[in-house]
Design a protein around this motif. Structure first.
Motif, PDB file in Angstrom:
ATOM      1  N   THR A  25       0.851  -1.181   0.000  1.00 37.08           N
ATOM      2  CA  THR A  25       0.000   0.000   0.000  1.00 37.08           C
ATOM      3  C   THR A  25       0.897   1.245   0.000  1.00 37.08           C
ATOM      4  O   THR A  25       2.122   1.143   0.090  1.00 37.08           O
TER       5      THR A  25
ATOM      6  N   PRO B 117      -5.219   1.636  -5.955  1.00 37.37           N
ATOM      7  CA  PRO B 117      -6.069   0.581  -6.528  1.00 37.37           C
ATOM      8  C   PRO B 117      -6.646   0.932  -7.886  1.00 37.37           C
ATOM      9  O   PRO B 117      -6.829   0.041  -8.730  1.00 37.37           O
TER      10      PRO B 117
ATOM     11  N   THR C  70      -4.036   0.118 -10.392  1.00 34.22           N
ATOM     12  CA  THR C  70      -3.904  -1.338 -10.482  1.00 34.22           C
ATOM     13  C   THR C  70      -5.016  -1.928 -11.336  1.00 34.22           C
ATOM     14  O   THR C  70      -4.767  -2.760 -12.229  1.00 34.22           O
TER      15      THR C  70
ATOM     16  N   CYS D 187      -9.463  -5.143  -5.296  1.00 35.32           N
ATOM     17  CA  CYS D 187      -8.329  -4.790  -4.437  1.00 35.32           C
ATOM     18  C   CYS D 187      -8.848  -4.702  -3.004  1.00 35.32           C
ATOM     19  O   CYS D 187      -9.666  -3.838  -2.690  1.00 35.32           O
ATOM     20  N   THR D 188      -8.365  -5.591  -2.148  1.00 36.91           N
ATOM     21  CA  THR D 188      -8.831  -5.670  -0.769  1.00 36.91           C
ATOM     22  C   THR D 188      -7.687  -5.346   0.177  1.00 36.91           C
ATOM     23  O   THR D 188      -6.600  -5.948   0.077  1.00 36.91           O
ATOM     24  N   HIS D 189      -7.897  -4.418   1.088  1.00 37.60           N
ATOM     25  CA  HIS D 189      -6.866  -4.045   2.062  1.00 37.60           C
ATOM     26  C   HIS D 189      -6.731  -5.147   3.104  1.00 37.60           C
ATOM     27  O   HIS D 189      -7.720  -5.572   3.713  1.00 37.60           O
TER      28      HIS D 189
ATOM     29  N   TRP E   3      -2.293  -4.663  -0.338  1.00 36.16           N
ATOM     30  CA  TRP E   3      -3.481  -4.892  -1.160  1.00 36.16           C
ATOM     31  C   TRP E   3      -3.450  -6.348  -1.624  1.00 36.16           C
ATOM     32  O   TRP E   3      -2.429  -6.822  -2.122  1.00 36.16           O
TER      33      TRP E   3
ATOM     34  N   VAL F 274      -4.891  -8.323  -4.442  1.00 42.61           N
ATOM     35  CA  VAL F 274      -5.479  -8.020  -5.745  1.00 42.61           C
ATOM     36  C   VAL F 274      -5.852  -9.334  -6.425  1.00 42.61           C
ATOM     37  O   VAL F 274      -5.034 -10.261  -6.501  1.00 42.61           O
TER      38      VAL F 274
END
Length: 272
Positions: free
Chosen positions: A148, A183, A186, A200-202, A265, A267
């Motif tokens: 990140t 994101p 990306t 895209c997940t933190h 992230w 992804v």
């Protein structure tokens, strides 16, 4: 190796950077292994898996306990030597040295492509992910971890402590290790490369950087980006930067180790 287009990275990962990661394989795994489950949860028993930027091969070996077969690819000869030695008793694991941007993967040869912080340095990320897309079977999946933005993170605080003496060792956010920190960028790159359903997940995980503060400070000072910038300043300034790093690490010292909370992230995407 076959073709290489990312020559600067090839030099780094076959020089000091790769040697440092290979020599300190267990230490770097202690930094990053808390994130493994986010990728391993994607692996199925019948999957043919491609591990991009596999490094010393910890994720490759773990994926092989869940998948039909796993191939790890990396630029670094030193790390691949470590990876092969540690996977000697894993018959469904193979390693290839190459630049994933242009490596001649078999068309549709894999069902899942994964990467643990190994995709941030492509010279042409759209071309690289298009090559990975080509290597996936119809409906094949992509899942990778990337850094990140550093602002507001524990690692960002360490770099901030050194900022009066050194530029940010990883470069500005959006370049180098943080090239996929945004994101939206990306998603745009992966969509242009042919992927669908991009998310895209933190995610977060604990990272162990040393058994005590002096140990962690020495290890971080030897980490390629930090070592490079320490070498660009005079010895007095380098000592001040290292002192500031050591002081900043104190707040992260626990009874058993120096622990930072890492952020990334996760992804994911899919080939139609």
């Amino acid at each position: 190796m076959t073709g290489i287009v990312n020559t600067a990275q090839a030099e780094a990962w076959n020089g000091y950077e790769g040697e440092h990661w290979a020599t300190n394989a267990d230490r770097y795994d202690a930094v990053n292994s808390g994130f493994n489950h986010y990728l391993l949860d994607q692996v199925g028993l019948t999957d043919r898996v491609l591990d991009i930027g596999c490094g010393n091969g910890q994720l490759t070996r773990l994926a092989a306990t869940r998948a039909r077969s796993v191939t790890g690819v990396d630029l670094s000869g030193p790390m691949l030597a470590t990876a092969r030695a540690r996977a000697a008793e894993s018959p469904n694991v193979t390693f290839e040295q190459g630049d994933a941007q242009v490596h001649p993967f078999p068309d549709g040869g894999f069902d899942l492509a994964v990467s643990r912080f190994g995709v941030m340095f492509f010279a042409d990320p759209v071309a690289a992910f298009a090559n990975i897309h080509r290597a996936l079977s119809a409906g094949g999946r992509l899942a990778f971890l990337c850094m990140t933005a550093l602002s507001g993170t524990d690692l960002g605080r360490l770099f901030g402590a050194m900022a009066p003496y050194l530029p940010q060792p990883t470069g500005p956010d959006g370049s180098g290790p943080t090239s996929f920190a945004d994101p939206d960028r990306t998603k745009a790159v992966l969509t242009e490369a042919g992927f669908e359903d991009v998310t895209c997940t933190h995610v977060e995980a604990d990272q162990v950087w040393g058994h005590d503060v002096p140990d962690a400070a020495k290890f971080i000072a030897g980490w390629g980006p930090v070592r490079h910038h320490l070498g660009l300043v005079d010895p007095k300034t380098a000592a001040e930067a290292t002192g500031a790093l050591t002081a900043a690490l104190e707040e992260f010292a626990k009874p058993d180790a120096v622990r930072l909370r890492g952020t990334a992230w996760l992804v994911t995407g899919r080939r139609s």
